[in-house]
Design an enzyme around this catalytic site. Structure first.
Site, PDB file in Angstrom:
ATOM      1  N   LYS A   1      -5.518   9.048  75.676  1.00 42.11           N
ATOM      2  CA  LYS A   1      -5.687   7.659  76.106  1.00 42.11           C
ATOM      3  C   LYS A   1      -5.610   6.733  74.894  1.00 42.11           C
ATOM      4  O   LYS A   1      -6.043   7.084  73.796  1.00 42.11           O
ATOM      5  CB  LYS A   1      -7.034   7.481  76.809  1.00 42.11           C
ATOM      6  CG  LYS A   1      -7.126   8.226  78.143  1.00 42.11           C
ATOM      7  CD  LYS A   1      -6.196   7.645  79.179  1.00 42.11           C
ATOM      8  CE  LYS A   1      -6.259   8.376  80.509  1.00 42.11           C
ATOM      9  NZ  LYS A   1      -5.677   9.717  80.461  1.00 42.11           N
ATOM     10  N   ASP A   2      -5.076   5.551  75.120  1.00 42.36           N
ATOM     11  CA  ASP A   2      -4.814   4.570  74.077  1.00 42.36           C
ATOM     12  C   ASP A   2      -6.084   4.178  73.326  1.00 42.36           C
ATOM     13  O   ASP A   2      -7.155   4.044  73.918  1.00 42.36           O
ATOM     14  CB  ASP A   2      -4.181   3.326  74.709  1.00 42.36           C
ATOM     15  CG  ASP A   2      -3.422   2.490  73.706  1.00 42.36           C
ATOM     16  OD1 ASP A   2      -4.066   1.911  72.819  1.00 42.36           O
ATOM     17  OD2 ASP A   2      -2.183   2.418  73.812  1.00 42.36           O
ATOM     18  N   ARG A   3      -5.948   3.981  72.025  1.00 45.57           N
ATOM     19  CA  ARG A   3      -7.083   3.521  71.215  1.00 45.57           C
ATOM     20  C   ARG A   3      -7.403   2.049  71.486  1.00 45.57           C
ATOM     21  O   ARG A   3      -8.575   1.678  71.614  1.00 45.57           O
ATOM     22  CB  ARG A   3      -6.760   3.712  69.723  1.00 45.57           C
ATOM     23  CG  ARG A   3      -7.802   3.119  68.792  1.00 45.57           C
ATOM     24  CD  ARG A   3      -7.410   3.280  67.335  1.00 45.57           C
ATOM     25  NE  ARG A   3      -8.388   2.669  66.445  1.00 45.57           N
ATOM     26  CZ  ARG A   3      -8.282   2.648  65.120  1.00 45.57           C
ATOM     27  NH1 ARG A   3      -7.236   3.202  64.535  1.00 45.57           N
ATOM     28  NH2 ARG A   3      -9.214   2.075  64.390  1.00 45.57           N
ATOM     29  N   HIS A   4      -6.367   1.246  71.579  1.00 45.90           N
ATOM     30  CA  HIS A   4      -6.569  -0.206  71.715  1.00 45.90           C
ATOM     31  C   HIS A   4      -6.689  -0.579  73.189  1.00 45.90           C
ATOM     32  O   HIS A   4      -5.850  -1.295  73.751  1.00 45.90           O
ATOM     33  CB  HIS A   4      -5.419  -0.954  71.046  1.00 45.90           C
ATOM     34  CG  HIS A   4      -5.243  -0.606  69.598  1.00 45.90           C
ATOM     35  ND1 HIS A   4      -6.144  -1.003  68.630  1.00 45.90           N
ATOM     36  CD2 HIS A   4      -4.306   0.131  68.965  1.00 45.90           C
ATOM     37  CE1 HIS A   4      -5.750  -0.539  67.454  1.00 45.90           C
ATOM     38  NE2 HIS A   4      -4.646   0.150  67.636  1.00 45.90           N
TER      39      HIS A   4
END
Length: 348
Positions: free
Chosen positions: A90-93
């Site tokens: 899953k995306d960090r940002h």
């Protein structure tokens, strides 16, 4: 593909063929983590077992990536990170929820309420006798906010168009910063060894994903949405395939109803089932990447198929002044960026 071409891979990806023409609308994305929210949907309830050795944890995170959370969980219970698994990255940002499983002795008690990590919150914990494996979850639900939209009405008009589907491209995050994973792939195929098994897997995945994207982009440019005799069709929601030797009314109706989907190649070992005109097109396209195909086969990866088109399910849109919010659901392995690129030229 040469070194110079690999270095420019990120730019190449921006030029992949659009299904509805390149959008002229411009918008800002990810100004805050809450502008990109992802909720991982397993599609089932974890099988509870108080004597189980796998602790399933549903976790909300913001500003940190999946690997960081896995390492933090391992450190908390003093185990190796390899004993912490998850279904998807899953995306960090972003603000995301996803599931992890932590393997521990069945008799070990853990107070997960004591786990403290900035940007991470455990929502629920379930003991089970099963391990969570990659690709287990069924969907990802997205809530996306686009700001500074240059033409809201035009963007909303494109939303109506994409309801028919968008190319199922792998997102640029699959290829690493400035296409770095593709550079590593080219080095590996030229004989450079990658000792880290996880990195090797990431690099091979990036290479296969890039070839799939090139196939879809070129086919869309040359044939549009037309089916080709010999296409490999996938039963929607399953891994069952068959070859459409002839494109007749029945096949066209099944595609239109969403019962079946046309697929493209994920190269690897084994003979592709594609036939006829579809085979001629596929072989001609992939022949340009012969060193890559040989490298992927040497690595022991089996060929497979992937749906060429992506449907944004349960799509809901609302707008206010120059802000547009989108909510939709995608099947596992698909990218929200493939939906966004058809709507606007987005700046993160």
């Amino acid at each position: 593909m040469s070194n110079s071409e690999t270095a420019a891979a990120a730019e190449i990806m921006l030029n992949e063929t659009y299904a509805y023409g390149k959008p002229q609308v411009q918008a800002s994305f990810k100004q805050t983590p809450t502008d990109f929210q992802v909720n991982e949907i397993l599609g089932f309830e974890p099988e509870a077992d108080v004597k189980g050795q796998h602790h399933w944890l549903q976790i909300e995170k913001s500003g940190v990536n999946t690997d960081h959370v896995a390492r933090a969980l391992a450190q908390f219970v003093d185990i190796q990170a390899r004993n912490v698994s998850f279904s998807g990255m899953k995306d960090r940002h972003a603000v995301t929820t996803q599931w992890f499983s932590v393997e521990l002795p069945a008799t070990k008690l853990v107070d997960w309420n004591a786990f403290a990590e900035p940007g991470v919150r455990i929502l629920q914990a379930v003991k089970s006798n099963r391990k969570l494996r990659r690709g287990t979850h069924k969907w990802n639900e997205f809530s996306i906010t686009l700001r500074d939209v240059s033409n809201v009405n035009e963007l909303l008009a494109r939303v109506e168009k994409i309801k028919a589907g968008v190319p199922n491209y792998f997102g640029e995050q699959r290829f690493g910063y400035q296409g770095s994973n593709l550079t590593k792939a080219e080095g590996m195929f030229a004989g450079r060894r990658i000792k880290d098994r996880n990195l090797r897997s990431i690099v091979l995945s990036a290479a296969r994903s890039y070839l799939f994207n090139q196939y879809v982009s070129t086919r869309l440019a040359q044939h549009g949405t037309a089916l080709l005799a010999g296409d490999v069709m996938q039963l929607t929601g399953s891994h069952s395939f068959f070859v459409a030797e002839h494109i007749d009314t029945t096949v066209l109706q099944r595609v239109a109803s969403g019962d079946i989907e046309v697929t493209g190649p994920m190269p690897g070992r084994g003979r592709s089932p594609v036939q006829g005109a579809a085979q001629e097109f596929e072989e001609a396209l992939l022949a340009q990447f012969k060193p890559w195909l040989e490298g992927i086969e040497r690595a022991g990866v089996d060929q497979s198929r992937r749906a060429m088109w992506l449907q944004a399910e349960n799509l809901v849109v609302d707008s206010e002044q120059n802000v547009v919010r989108l909510r939709f659901r995608l099947t596992t392995g698909s990218f929200a960026t493939s939906v966004l690129r058809e709507l606007a030229q987005v700046t993160s």
